[in-house]
Design a protein around this motif. Sequence first.
Motif, mmCIF file in Angstrom:
data_model
loop_
_atom_site.group_PDB
_atom_site.id
_atom_site.type_symbol
_atom_site.label_atom_id
_atom_site.label_comp_id
_atom_site.label_asym_id
_atom_site.label_seq_id
_atom_site.Cartn_x
_atom_site.Cartn_y
_atom_site.Cartn_z
ATOM 1 N N ASP A 75 7.565 -21.280 19.415
ATOM 2 C CA ASP A 75 8.901 -20.694 19.584
ATOM 3 C C ASP A 75 9.727 -20.927 18.320
ATOM 4 O OD1 ASP A 75 11.776 -20.494 20.328
ATOM 5 O OD2 ASP A 75 10.961 -20.193 22.342
ATOM 6 N N VAL A 76 10.404 -19.896 17.830
ATOM 7 C CA VAL A 76 11.191 -20.014 16.597
ATOM 8 C C VAL A 76 12.278 -21.080 16.704
ATOM 9 C CG1 VAL A 76 10.751 -17.665 15.824
ATOM 10 C CG2 VAL A 76 12.720 -18.114 17.275
ATOM 11 N N ARG A 77 12.743 -21.350 17.907
ATOM 12 C CA ARG A 77 13.790 -22.361 18.097
ATOM 13 C C ARG A 77 13.275 -23.777 17.926
ATOM 14 N NH1 ARG A 77 15.444 -20.022 23.796
ATOM 15 N NH2 ARG A 77 13.205 -19.862 23.736
ATOM 16 N N PHE A 78 11.948 -23.956 17.869
ATOM 17 C CA PHE A 78 11.368 -25.293 17.731
ATOM 18 C C PHE A 78 11.480 -25.806 16.305
ATOM 19 C CE2 PHE A 78 7.796 -28.433 18.155
ATOM 20 C CZ PHE A 78 8.405 -29.205 19.130
ATOM 21 N N ARG A 100 -6.403 -15.970 25.283
ATOM 22 C CA ARG A 100 -5.022 -16.398 25.562
ATOM 23 C C ARG A 100 -4.551 -17.425 24.542
ATOM 24 N NH1 ARG A 100 -2.433 -19.469 30.671
ATOM 25 N NH2 ARG A 100 -0.275 -19.002 30.184
ATOM 26 N N ALA A 101 -5.405 -18.389 24.219
ATOM 27 C CA ALA A 101 -5.049 -19.421 23.239
ATOM 28 C C ALA A 101 -4.743 -18.792 21.883
ATOM 29 C CB ALA A 101 -6.175 -20.442 23.117
ATOM 30 N N ARG A 102 -5.583 -17.868 21.450
ATOM 31 C CA ARG A 102 -5.359 -17.191 20.162
ATOM 32 C C ARG A 102 -4.049 -16.393 20.201
ATOM 33 N NH1 ARG A 102 -8.603 -18.763 15.846
ATOM 34 N NH2 ARG A 102 -10.738 -18.942 16.533
ATOM 35 N N ALA A 103 -3.789 -15.720 21.303
ATOM 36 C CA ALA A 103 -2.555 -14.945 21.426
ATOM 37 C C ALA A 103 -1.320 -15.841 21.358
ATOM 38 C CB ALA A 103 -2.560 -14.143 22.735
ATOM 39 N N LEU A 104 -1.449 -17.085 21.813
ATOM 40 C CA LEU A 104 -0.332 -18.027 21.788
ATOM 41 C C LEU A 104 -0.202 -18.758 20.449
ATOM 42 C CD1 LEU A 104 -0.656 -19.478 25.394
ATOM 43 C CD2 LEU A 104 1.225 -18.076 24.514
ATOM 44 N N GLY A 105 -1.145 -18.515 19.531
ATOM 45 C CA GLY A 105 -1.022 -19.084 18.201
ATOM 46 C C GLY A 105 -1.971 -20.207 17.843
ATOM 47 N N VAL A 106 -2.990 -20.476 18.673
ATOM 48 C CA VAL A 106 -3.992 -21.476 18.328
ATOM 49 C C VAL A 106 -4.759 -20.968 17.107
ATOM 50 C CG1 VAL A 106 -6.185 -22.489 19.081
ATOM 51 C CG2 VAL A 106 -4.221 -22.497 20.608
ATOM 52 N N ASN A 107 -4.978 -21.843 16.130
ATOM 53 C CA ASN A 107 -5.633 -21.442 14.895
ATOM 54 C C ASN A 107 -7.157 -21.497 14.958
ATOM 55 O OD1 ASN A 107 -2.924 -22.959 14.133
ATOM 56 N ND2 ASN A 107 -3.254 -21.289 12.706
ATOM 57 N N ASP A 108 -7.706 -22.422 15.738
ATOM 58 C CA ASP A 108 -9.157 -22.553 15.822
ATOM 59 C C ASP A 108 -9.506 -23.177 17.170
ATOM 60 O OD1 ASP A 108 -11.895 -22.584 15.117
ATOM 61 O OD2 ASP A 108 -11.424 -23.158 13.060
ATOM 62 N N VAL A 109 -10.760 -23.010 17.590
ATOM 63 C CA VAL A 109 -11.229 -23.528 18.880
ATOM 64 C C VAL A 109 -12.512 -24.320 18.662
ATOM 65 C CG1 VAL A 109 -12.036 -22.918 21.192
ATOM 66 C CG2 VAL A 109 -10.236 -21.552 20.101
ATOM 67 N N LEU A 110 -12.534 -25.532 19.213
ATOM 68 C CA LEU A 110 -13.738 -26.362 19.224
ATOM 69 C C LEU A 110 -14.159 -26.559 20.668
ATOM 70 C CD1 LEU A 110 -12.988 -29.190 16.632
ATOM 71 C CD2 LEU A 110 -14.728 -27.399 16.458
ATOM 72 N N ILE A 111 -15.440 -26.358 20.930
ATOM 73 C CA ILE A 111 -15.950 -26.537 22.279
ATOM 74 C C ILE A 111 -16.435 -27.973 22.426
ATOM 75 C CG2 ILE A 111 -17.675 -25.791 23.958
ATOM 76 C CD1 ILE A 111 -17.625 -23.053 22.475
ATOM 77 N N LYS A 112 -15.916 -28.666 23.447
ATOM 78 C CA LYS A 112 -16.326 -30.041 23.734
ATOM 79 C C LYS A 112 -17.706 -30.034 24.375
ATOM 80 C CE LYS A 112 -11.710 -31.812 24.948
ATOM 81 N NZ LYS A 112 -10.954 -32.343 26.078
#
Length: 141
Positions: A75-78, A100-112
Amino acid sequence: MIIPGRMRALVVDDNSYARAICAASLEKLGVREIVEAEGGAEAILALMTAPFDVVLMDWYMPDINGAGLMTVLRDVRFGAPRDTPVILMTAYASQDNVTRARALGVNDVLIKPFSTPQLGAALGRILGQAQLAAGDDAYYL
């Protein structure tokens, strides 16, 4: 270029074992300043207190989940923390969750579970640098 020893990382996961494993991998990669948060609310407080070079977070957490944390963080207010790179750590990397994560701005994904070299590669990708080599004398290649 960010030097691993000077990098500040925030690890957010409600599972203490998962946080410890992630922190140990970051230490192997040369990251010396690691802050741990048990959930999204604690992570938001940490992000408001001091800047971080990267956030590594779980998707499913009881208080504020990964989606909620990303909504606040991007959020820009953050303010300034909104540009902090984020790596999602999840055992539930379904197409829907990743999209969904990418759409929210996550840069990369690691699978546990992930390995230290996989974490190093993800850090290199999101920081725009070459892959981080694992080991006691970690450095960017």
